[in-house]
Every structure is written in structure tokens, then in C-alpha cells.
Design a protein around this motif. Structure first.
Motif, PDB file in Angstrom:
ATOM      1  N   VAL A 162       1.265  -0.064   0.266  1.00  0.00           N
ATOM      2  CA  VAL A 162      -0.155   0.776   0.594  1.00  0.00           C
ATOM      3  C   VAL A 162      -0.701   0.435  -0.704  1.00  0.00           C
ATOM      4  CG1 VAL A 162      -1.234   3.134   0.652  1.00  0.00           C
ATOM      5  CG2 VAL A 162       0.623   2.440   2.277  1.00  0.00           C
ATOM      6  N   TYR A 163       0.032   0.799  -1.795  1.00  0.00           N
ATOM      7  CA  TYR A 163      -0.943   0.347  -3.181  1.00  0.00           C
ATOM      8  C   TYR A 163      -1.434  -1.035  -3.319  1.00  0.00           C
ATOM      9  CZ  TYR A 163      -1.779  -0.049  -7.957  1.00  0.00           C
ATOM     10  OH  TYR A 163      -2.478  -0.579  -9.295  1.00  0.00           O
ATOM     11  N   GLN A 164      -0.393  -2.145  -3.038  1.00  0.00           N
ATOM     12  CA  GLN A 164      -0.806  -3.259  -3.045  1.00  0.00           C
ATOM     13  C   GLN A 164      -2.071  -3.712  -2.396  1.00  0.00           C
ATOM     14  OE1 GLN A 164       0.309  -5.230  -5.626  1.00  0.00           O
ATOM     15  NE2 GLN A 164       2.040  -3.798  -6.318  1.00  0.00           N
ATOM     16  N   THR A 165      -2.028  -3.076  -1.171  1.00  0.00           N
ATOM     17  CA  THR A 165      -3.042  -3.598  -0.354  1.00  0.00           C
ATOM     18  C   THR A 165      -4.578  -2.954  -0.715  1.00  0.00           C
ATOM     19  OG1 THR A 165      -1.554  -3.165   1.695  1.00  0.00           O
ATOM     20  CG2 THR A 165      -3.928  -3.123   2.237  1.00  0.00           C
ATOM     21  N   ALA A 166      -4.578  -1.935  -1.378  1.00  0.00           N
ATOM     22  CA  ALA A 166      -5.810  -1.261  -1.869  1.00  0.00           C
ATOM     23  C   ALA A 166      -6.042  -1.783  -3.447  1.00  0.00           C
ATOM     24  CB  ALA A 166      -5.669   0.263  -1.928  1.00  0.00           C
ATOM     25  N   ALA A 167      -5.080  -2.637  -3.956  1.00  0.00           N
ATOM     26  CA  ALA A 167      -5.218  -2.942  -5.410  1.00  0.00           C
ATOM     27  C   ALA A 167      -6.387  -3.677  -5.597  1.00  0.00           C
ATOM     28  CB  ALA A 167      -3.978  -3.567  -5.891  1.00  0.00           C
ATOM     29  N   PRO A 168      -6.670  -4.714  -4.838  1.00  0.00           N
ATOM     30  CA  PRO A 168      -7.817  -5.691  -5.030  1.00  0.00           C
ATOM     31  C   PRO A 168      -9.080  -4.950  -5.279  1.00  0.00           C
ATOM     32  CG  PRO A 168      -6.143  -6.712  -3.605  1.00  0.00           C
ATOM     33  CD  PRO A 168      -5.843  -5.273  -3.694  1.00  0.00           C
ATOM     34  N   LEU A 169      -9.462  -3.810  -4.719  1.00  0.00           N
ATOM     35  CA  LEU A 169     -10.476  -3.388  -4.843  1.00  0.00           C
ATOM     36  C   LEU A 169     -10.376  -2.044  -5.583  1.00  0.00           C
ATOM     37  CD1 LEU A 169     -11.969  -3.554  -1.064  1.00  0.00           C
ATOM     38  CD2 LEU A 169     -12.593  -4.637  -3.220  1.00  0.00           C
ATOM     39  N   ARG A 170      -9.357  -1.698  -6.267  1.00  0.00           N
ATOM     40  CA  ARG A 170      -9.228  -0.655  -7.191  1.00  0.00           C
ATOM     41  C   ARG A 170     -10.317  -0.170  -8.003  1.00  0.00           C
ATOM     42  NH1 ARG A 170      -3.929  -0.001 -11.446  1.00  0.00           N
ATOM     43  NH2 ARG A 170      -4.804   2.151 -12.485  1.00  0.00           N
ATOM     44  N   SER A 171     -10.894  -1.044  -8.593  1.00  0.00           N
ATOM     45  CA  SER A 171     -12.102  -0.713  -9.527  1.00  0.00           C
ATOM     46  C   SER A 171     -13.194  -0.325  -8.973  1.00  0.00           C
ATOM     47  CB  SER A 171     -12.747  -1.901 -10.453  1.00  0.00           C
ATOM     48  OG  SER A 171     -11.442  -2.568 -11.299  1.00  0.00           O
ATOM     49  N   SER A 172     -13.790  -0.693  -7.743  1.00  0.00           N
ATOM     50  CA  SER A 172     -14.611  -0.205  -7.037  1.00  0.00           C
ATOM     51  C   SER A 172     -14.391   0.913  -5.959  1.00  0.00           C
ATOM     52  CB  SER A 172     -15.404  -1.529  -6.512  1.00  0.00           C
ATOM     53  OG  SER A 172     -14.567  -2.038  -5.616  1.00  0.00           O
ATOM     54  N   ILE A 200       3.382   9.981  -5.092  1.00  0.00           N
ATOM     55  CA  ILE A 200       3.499   8.591  -5.777  1.00  0.00           C
ATOM     56  C   ILE A 200       2.355   7.701  -5.770  1.00  0.00           C
ATOM     57  CG2 ILE A 200       5.108   6.625  -5.333  1.00  0.00           C
ATOM     58  CD1 ILE A 200       7.008   8.096  -4.128  1.00  0.00           C
ATOM     59  N   LEU A 201       1.787   7.644  -5.040  1.00  0.00           N
ATOM     60  CA  LEU A 201       0.422   6.996  -4.659  1.00  0.00           C
ATOM     61  C   LEU A 201      -0.539   7.254  -5.734  1.00  0.00           C
ATOM     62  CD1 LEU A 201       0.304   6.013  -1.072  1.00  0.00           C
ATOM     63  CD2 LEU A 201       0.376   4.353  -2.812  1.00  0.00           C
ATOM     64  N   GLU A 202      -0.455   8.544  -6.050  1.00  0.00           N
ATOM     65  CA  GLU A 202      -1.691   8.876  -6.884  1.00  0.00           C
ATOM     66  C   GLU A 202      -1.257   8.670  -8.353  1.00  0.00           C
ATOM     67  OE1 GLU A 202      -3.351  13.209  -4.816  1.00  0.00           O
ATOM     68  OE2 GLU A 202      -1.351  13.445  -6.264  1.00  0.00           O
ATOM     69  N   VAL A 203      -0.086   8.569  -8.713  1.00  0.00           N
ATOM     70  CA  VAL A 203       0.557   8.251 -10.096  1.00  0.00           C
ATOM     71  C   VAL A 203       0.294   6.766 -10.083  1.00  0.00           C
ATOM     72  CG1 VAL A 203       2.515   7.992 -11.494  1.00  0.00           C
ATOM     73  CG2 VAL A 203       2.270  10.122  -9.999  1.00  0.00           C
ATOM     74  N   GLN A 204       0.592   5.964  -9.055  1.00  0.00           N
ATOM     75  CA  GLN A 204       0.214   4.710  -9.237  1.00  0.00           C
ATOM     76  C   GLN A 204      -0.948   4.072  -9.397  1.00  0.00           C
ATOM     77  OE1 GLN A 204       2.291   3.224  -5.426  1.00  0.00           O
ATOM     78  NE2 GLN A 204       4.143   2.542  -6.556  1.00  0.00           N
ATOM     79  N   ALA A 205      -1.984   4.803  -8.757  1.00  0.00           N
ATOM     80  CA  ALA A 205      -3.480   4.572  -8.628  1.00  0.00           C
ATOM     81  C   ALA A 205      -3.968   4.910 -10.296  1.00  0.00           C
ATOM     82  CB  ALA A 205      -4.191   5.305  -7.644  1.00  0.00           C
ATOM     83  N   SER A 206      -3.171   5.895 -10.915  1.00  0.00           N
ATOM     84  CA  SER A 206      -3.778   6.393 -12.166  1.00  0.00           C
ATOM     85  C   SER A 206      -3.091   5.644 -13.331  1.00  0.00           C
ATOM     86  CB  SER A 206      -3.719   7.854 -12.092  1.00  0.00           C
ATOM     87  OG  SER A 206      -2.437   8.423 -12.173  1.00  0.00           O
ATOM     88  N   ASP A 207      -1.837   5.218 -13.188  1.00  0.00           N
ATOM     89  CA  ASP A 207      -1.214   4.703 -14.160  1.00  0.00           C
ATOM     90  C   ASP A 207      -0.463   3.126 -13.983  1.00  0.00           C
ATOM     91  OD1 ASP A 207       1.245   4.408 -16.101  1.00  0.00           O
ATOM     92  OD2 ASP A 207       1.578   6.389 -16.165  1.00  0.00           O
TER      93      ASP A 207
END
Length: 203
Positions: free
Chosen positions: A162-172, A98-105
């Protein structure tokens, strides 16, 4: 939900234009989220804007079609994981998928956190995904792989967290979510930790 025309047999040129549309929409929504315009999608697909609406009556219908494809894939993944011998690893693999899809889409992430949930197909897909989470969580509980009070709803909320926690640094740091998934899953495992407060303790 979708344009009734979309359910009728299509000529070969219409089949080709729909394929181009879905491919363009999937990549555009993944990159830019649900705010991408129909005009941008049509341009990317190399088709007329009107052609989009001949296949899907609204942009919301098109978003739902793309998101539901991802949900179907995740449900299929979950069904396979229900057969795995190690229920704890199966649950972790499901959360990872699920997280792989969220991170890429981006569109999938937006929809999974509430946007476009008024689409019946998206709601139905989300319910099927929750049912898979419930089943995998129950198997992991029965095997003693996770704390006995963990529920499928806990699992889905933790995935979102988990996704929302990491989201602020998603680009880097696009893979940072893996760090927080490990932390979250460690906290889910059975051990000598104090019992969790009940799910509705905050009411």
C-alpha cells in the motif's frame, strides 16, 4: 549494536546532549531518510560530531535506535488493539498505524523494506511487530472479519505494498495511501470471493 558507553550512567550534560541528538536524528531521518549525514544531525542538534559517536559508535546504530523507538510504539499499539472487541477494526487500525509512521518517516520506511536489517535490534523489533500482526490477524479470522486464508505475513506485505503504491505521489498527495489501504482491506474481508491461491503458489 550500540556504543557500550551509551549503556553507562550519564552526567546531566551528557543526558542533555543525547536528548538533543535523538530529537535531531529523529527529525532528520524522518525528513531525509537514512542517507542524512552525521554532520548534518550534529549541526541540527547543536553538538559536536564527535559527541554523536560518543553515544553511538556508528550511524547504523543511531538509525537503529530511532527506528526501534517507532517499532516499540507500534508494538504497544498492537498490544492494546489485541484487547479490542472488534477484531476486524483492530487489524485495520494496526495497519493504519504502521502506514502513518511509514508516510511520515522516511527512515522507518527504508528500514522496514530491508535497509539496515543487519542490525540485531531492528531484526528483533521487526519480529515482534510480525508476531503482533499474526495475533491480530488470527483474531480477525476467528471472528470471521477477514478471509480465512489471510495470514499475518500477508498483512505486513500488504501494508508495504500500500505504501509503495502511493509513494510516487507522496509529495502532492500525502494521504493517498488511505485510499489504497481501503481497497486492500476490502479485499481481505470475508465474502463470496474466490479462494486465494496458496502463499507459495508461485514457487
Amino acid at each position: 549494536m550500540t556504543n557500550p558507553m551509551a549503556d553507562r550512567p550519564l552526567r546531566s550534560d551528557a543526558v542533555r546532549s543525547r536528548k538533543l541528538l535523538l530529537e535531531a536524528a529523529a527529525s532528520a531521518f524522518a525528513e531525509q531518510g537514512t542517507n542524512v549525514s552525521i554532520a548534518q544531525i550534529a549541526e541540527r542538534a547543536g553538538i559536536a560530531k564527535g559527541t554523536v559517536f560518543r553515544h553511538y559508535a556508528t550511524k547504523e546504530d543511531l538509525v537503529a535506535a530511532i527506528v526501534c523507538e517507532n517499532i516499540d510504539t507500534l508494538v504497544d499499539t498492537g498490544e492494546r488493539l489485541k484487547l479490542a472487541a472488534d477484531a476486524g477494526e483492530a487489524l485495520r487500525d494496526f495497519m493504519t498505524a504502521i502506514l502513518e509512521v511509514q508516510a511520515s518517516d522516511r527512515a522507518f520506511c527504508e528500514v522496514s523494506t530491508g535497509i539496515a536489517h543487519d542490525q540485531p535490534a531492528v531484526r528483533a523489533g521487526t519480529e515482534r511487530l510480525q508476531a503482533i500482526a499474526d495475533a491480530l490477524t488470527e483474531r480477525a479470522r476467528r471472528q470471521g472479519a477477514i478471509r480465512p486464508e489471510i495470514t499475518g505475513q500477508d498483512v505486513m506485505l500488504l501494508v508495504s505494498g500500500v505504501y509503495q503504491t502511493a509513494a510516487p505521489l507522496r509529495s502532492s498527495h500525502p494521504q493517498l495511501w488511505r485510499r489504497y489501504l481501503s481497497l486492500a482491506f476490502d479485499g481481505m474481508q470475508a465474502g463470496n470471493a474466490a479462494e486465494l491461491p496458496p502463499f507459495d503458489a508461485g514457487r
